[in-house]
Design a protein around this motif. Structure first.
Motif, mmCIF file in Angstrom:
data_model
loop_
_atom_site.group_PDB
_atom_site.id
_atom_site.type_symbol
_atom_site.label_atom_id
_atom_site.label_comp_id
_atom_site.label_asym_id
_atom_site.label_seq_id
_atom_site.Cartn_x
_atom_site.Cartn_y
_atom_site.Cartn_z
ATOM 1 N N THR A 66 63.248 54.478 -11.353
ATOM 2 C CA THR A 66 62.342 55.521 -10.791
ATOM 3 C C THR A 66 61.306 56.117 -11.834
ATOM 4 O OG1 THR A 66 64.062 57.084 -11.652
ATOM 5 C CG2 THR A 66 64.634 56.158 -9.561
ATOM 6 N N LYS A 67 61.555 55.820 -13.003
ATOM 7 C CA LYS A 67 60.587 56.356 -14.229
ATOM 8 C C LYS A 67 59.363 55.397 -14.131
ATOM 9 C CE LYS A 67 64.411 57.591 -17.181
ATOM 10 N NZ LYS A 67 65.088 57.490 -18.455
ATOM 11 N N SER A 68 59.203 54.527 -13.189
ATOM 12 C CA SER A 68 57.995 53.667 -13.201
ATOM 13 C C SER A 68 57.708 53.478 -11.592
ATOM 14 C CB SER A 68 58.234 52.118 -13.574
ATOM 15 O OG SER A 68 59.353 51.560 -13.312
ATOM 16 N N GLY A 69 58.057 54.492 -10.930
ATOM 17 C CA GLY A 69 57.602 54.628 -9.543
ATOM 18 C C GLY A 69 58.583 54.182 -8.521
ATOM 19 N N GLY A 70 59.631 53.487 -8.747
ATOM 20 C CA GLY A 70 60.750 53.169 -7.970
ATOM 21 C C GLY A 70 61.198 54.512 -7.041
ATOM 22 N N ILE A 71 62.069 53.965 -6.192
ATOM 23 C CA ILE A 71 62.791 54.967 -5.073
ATOM 24 C C ILE A 71 64.215 54.391 -5.129
ATOM 25 C CG2 ILE A 71 63.039 56.329 -3.240
ATOM 26 C CD1 ILE A 71 59.842 55.795 -2.664
ATOM 27 N N LEU A 72 65.039 55.438 -5.537
ATOM 28 C CA LEU A 72 66.517 55.102 -5.420
ATOM 29 C C LEU A 72 66.933 55.636 -3.970
ATOM 30 C CD1 LEU A 72 69.190 54.228 -6.626
ATOM 31 C CD2 LEU A 72 69.744 56.786 -7.096
ATOM 32 N N VAL A 88 74.283 54.539 -11.714
ATOM 33 C CA VAL A 88 72.776 53.955 -11.294
ATOM 34 C C VAL A 88 71.842 53.875 -12.510
ATOM 35 C CG1 VAL A 88 73.270 54.496 -8.856
ATOM 36 C CG2 VAL A 88 71.796 56.085 -10.469
ATOM 37 N N SER A 89 71.896 54.479 -13.744
ATOM 38 C CA SER A 89 71.129 54.634 -14.366
ATOM 39 C C SER A 89 70.540 53.184 -15.146
ATOM 40 C CB SER A 89 71.791 55.207 -15.792
ATOM 41 O OG SER A 89 73.030 54.370 -16.467
ATOM 42 N N ALA A 90 71.129 52.190 -15.026
ATOM 43 C CA ALA A 90 70.547 50.872 -15.645
ATOM 44 C C ALA A 90 69.744 50.177 -14.383
ATOM 45 C CB ALA A 90 71.725 49.818 -16.035
ATOM 46 N N LEU A 91 69.575 50.769 -13.190
ATOM 47 C CA LEU A 91 68.930 49.772 -12.215
ATOM 48 C C LEU A 91 67.446 50.114 -12.302
ATOM 49 C CD1 LEU A 91 70.858 51.098 -8.949
ATOM 50 C CD2 LEU A 91 71.131 48.985 -10.247
ATOM 51 N N GLU A 92 66.849 48.889 -12.349
ATOM 52 C CA GLU A 92 65.544 48.872 -12.300
ATOM 53 C C GLU A 92 64.824 48.424 -10.898
ATOM 54 O OE1 GLU A 92 63.519 49.249 -14.727
ATOM 55 O OE2 GLU A 92 64.725 49.166 -16.667
ATOM 56 N N ILE A 93 63.434 48.458 -10.745
ATOM 57 C CA ILE A 93 62.957 48.282 -9.575
ATOM 58 C C ILE A 93 63.413 46.848 -8.877
ATOM 59 C CG2 ILE A 93 60.795 48.012 -8.244
ATOM 60 C CD1 ILE A 93 59.385 49.860 -9.756
ATOM 61 N N GLY A 94 64.116 46.976 -7.794
ATOM 62 C CA GLY A 94 64.616 45.455 -7.178
ATOM 63 C C GLY A 94 66.148 45.442 -7.375
ATOM 64 N N THR A 148 70.203 50.696 -4.163
ATOM 65 C CA THR A 148 69.224 49.914 -4.612
ATOM 66 C C THR A 148 67.825 50.632 -5.037
ATOM 67 O OG1 THR A 148 67.711 47.872 -4.300
ATOM 68 C CG2 THR A 148 68.201 49.410 -2.436
ATOM 69 N N VAL A 149 67.145 50.193 -5.826
ATOM 70 C CA VAL A 149 65.813 50.835 -6.063
ATOM 71 C C VAL A 149 64.760 50.240 -5.610
ATOM 72 C CG1 VAL A 149 64.045 51.331 -8.164
ATOM 73 C CG2 VAL A 149 66.525 51.839 -8.572
ATOM 74 N N MET A 150 63.870 50.914 -4.658
ATOM 75 C CA MET A 150 62.847 50.118 -3.988
ATOM 76 C C MET A 150 61.408 50.604 -4.394
ATOM 77 S SD MET A 150 64.777 48.751 -1.404
ATOM 78 C CE MET A 150 63.589 48.410 -0.106
ATOM 79 N N VAL A 151 60.654 49.601 -4.177
ATOM 80 C CA VAL A 151 59.236 49.819 -4.339
ATOM 81 C C VAL A 151 58.736 50.863 -3.381
ATOM 82 C CG1 VAL A 151 56.869 48.818 -4.710
ATOM 83 C CG2 VAL A 151 58.938 47.599 -5.595
ATOM 84 N N PRO A 152 57.980 51.892 -3.750
ATOM 85 C CA PRO A 152 57.393 52.661 -2.814
ATOM 86 C C PRO A 152 56.733 51.855 -1.577
ATOM 87 C CG PRO A 152 57.055 53.476 -4.868
ATOM 88 C CD PRO A 152 57.600 52.060 -5.059
ATOM 89 N N ARG A 153 56.863 52.264 -0.383
ATOM 90 C CA ARG A 153 56.095 51.597 0.642
ATOM 91 C C ARG A 153 54.665 51.639 0.391
ATOM 92 N NH1 ARG A 153 59.372 53.538 6.125
ATOM 93 N NH2 ARG A 153 61.164 52.538 5.668
ATOM 94 N N ALA A 154 54.054 52.698 -0.108
ATOM 95 C CA ALA A 154 52.579 52.778 -0.384
ATOM 96 C C ALA A 154 52.051 51.717 -1.108
ATOM 97 C CB ALA A 154 52.289 54.345 -0.809
#
Length: 209
Positions: A117-123, A147-153, A179-185
């Motif tokens: 989420t720190k690089s733009g992902g959405i939990l 969930v702290s270790a979850l990166e995007i994807g 899951t950590v998703m990439v923002p739809r935009a």
């Protein structure tokens, strides 16, 4: 309501079951309910909404004593809360034995901040509660999922949940809970860039020919 560390709730036995009697009970701050389970005959009861509402926040794994006239103090769990027009209209209390396992639904408590989420992902959390089985005295109030270790994807599954000793989860270990998703935009922009790149390549090919 409580005595020592044991939570107690006073109940009265209901002997009227008309719609009018239930309405009058609710207007006077009471809630109709029923106690059943453990091979015993069910008992229609009435409890104070104010006192019972204090138990709603502890989850349905909270064992407490329901003091019923003629039956004494009965160990119970809140099995079901029925609502009507947004208001609690009826409560089911499950009579239990402290020496026998029970199945209850426990909320999942997602802990930490996902790294992605720190690089733009959405939990996105897909599961809010899971059915478990265990002795009443071993039941947790929540199931912890870090969930702290979850990166995007990345994904978190049921297998990643911290399960207390003596507790069994009734869910597939492979089931995805977060899951950590990439923002739809961002996805749309990347798709658009890819489309434009494809168009440019087509135009270059056409010019060369």
């Amino acid at each position: 309501m409580s005595k020592g560390n044991t939570v107690q709730l006073q109940a009265n036995v209901r002997d009227e079951f008309t719609r009018g009697s239930r309405r009058e009970l609710r207007e006077n701050g009471g809630i109709p309910g029923v106690v059943y389970g453990a091979g015993e005959e069910s008992i229609p009861v009435a409890v104070s909404f104010k006192d019972t509402a204090k138990l709603f926040h502890t989850g349905r794994s909270e064992v407490f004593q329901l003091d019923i006239p003629g039956s004494g103090k009965v160990p119970v769990l809140i099995k079901d809360i029925q609502k009507r027009r947004g208001h609690v209209s009826h409560i089911d209390f499950l009579r239990i034995s402290m020496s026998k396992p029970v199945r209850v639904t426990i909320p999942v408590d997602y802990q930490g901040t996902a790294a992605g989420t720190k690089s733009g992902g959405i939990l996105q959390t897909q599961v809010t509660e899971i059915e478990v089985e265990g002795l009443p005295g071993d039941l947790p109030s929540v199931l912890e999922a870090d969930v702290s270790a979850l990166e995007i994807g990345d994904k978190l599954t049921v297998a990643d949940i911290k399960v207390p000793k003596g507790i069994t989860l009734h869910a597939s270990e492979e089931e995805i809970i977060a899951t950590v998703m990439v923002p739809r935009a961002v996805e749309a922009a990347e798709a658009e860039d890819g489309s434009e790149a494809g168009e440019d390549k087509t135009e270059e090919t056409a010019e060369e020919s």
